[in-house]
Design a protein around this motif. Structure first.
Motif: not given
Length: 266
Positions: A44, A87, A91
């Motif tokens: 990421l 996620w 991020r």
């Protein structure tokens, strides 16, 4: 000193990280190649730093080839959606931290990936539990070193989008890029130094060398540098070649049989 008024983000809580680990553990029941969250963290970070914009969907599809496949990897659409939401939040959290200028990695606003001191965790187990762990995890392969899985995840993304990570023409910037990446590559190797500190339990047996801790700090600053390099350069500019325009008395390219000036060029 940090940049004033950093953008507030919906930071993940310990329960959120537990939820991510639970989902990944479940996915590994169907595919033992599903990575640990630490690998995802490194991946990421590279996605955020990449010169070319990478959507969450493209990133998840690269990590989980069956993310949208006919053979479901996730137990349900709800589980897939939960993972995608967590996620996206993580991020945003990491991207926000990289946008803040800090003078020390000890700053609360500094970039701080989730990494695991596996050796420290195992060394800190009571003797009976450690013996059981070793019995459940046979083999000659060494336990992952501190931040090793994170670095492997970062480099996996760099290699997956290698064109986007191609060195720019400017020699100084290219050298800066190469040096920054090398500082992360160093962490993909095993920590063979003398154990100095336990990053899992400050009271536990030493498990991480001083050199490794220094290398980890350098790698975090390297992530800042990589983010700055690509943000400064921006996405690659694709040259557009203009099609040849026929002369006014040439046959029109549309195939009508007329002269260009009496057809499409009128």
């Amino acid at each position: 000193m940090t940049t004033p008024n950093p953008v507030p983000v919906d930071a993940l809580s310990p329960d959120d990280f537990d939820a991510l680990d639970t989902i990944l553990d479940d996915l590994r029941q169907r595919d033992d190649e599903v990575p640990q969250w630490e690998f995802c963290e490194g991946f990421l970070a590279a996605v955020i730093c990449c010169r070319e914009p990478i959507t969450d969907h493209a990133a998840l599809d690269a990590l989980f080839p069956e993310f949208d496949g006919e053979e479901p990897l996730f137990a349900s659409d709800e589980q897939r959606q939960q993972f995608a939401v967590l996620w996206a939040r993580r991020r945003a959290e990491l991207a926000a931290s990289l946008a803040v200028q800090v003078e020390s990695l000890a700053d609360d606003a500094a970039f701080s990936p989730e990494v695991m001191d596996v050796r420290g965790a195992v060394f800190s187990l009571p003797e009976a539990e450690r013996a059981q762990w070793e019995a459940d995890n046979p083999g000659d392969a060494p336990m992952p070193s501190f931040a090793q899985i994170w670095a492997l995840g970062f480099m996996y993304a760099v290699e997956h989008w290698e064109d986007a990570w191609e060195a720019p023409r400017d020699k100084d910037t290219a050298a800066w890029l190469s040096d920054s990446i090398e500082k992360i590559v160093v962490l993909t190797e095993d920590d063979t130094g003398v154990p100095f500190e336990n990053m899992y339990d400050e009271e536990g047996p030493p498990s991480v060398s001083e050199a490794r801790l220094n290398a980890f700090g350098e790698a975090l600053w390297a992530v800042y540098d990589l983010n700055q390099i690509w943000r400064s350069l921006g996405p690659k500019v694709v040259a557009v070649i203009k099609a040849h325009e026929p002369g006014r008395n040439d046959p029109c390219s549309c195939g009508s049989g007329k002269k260009y000036k009496k057809c499409c060029g009128a």
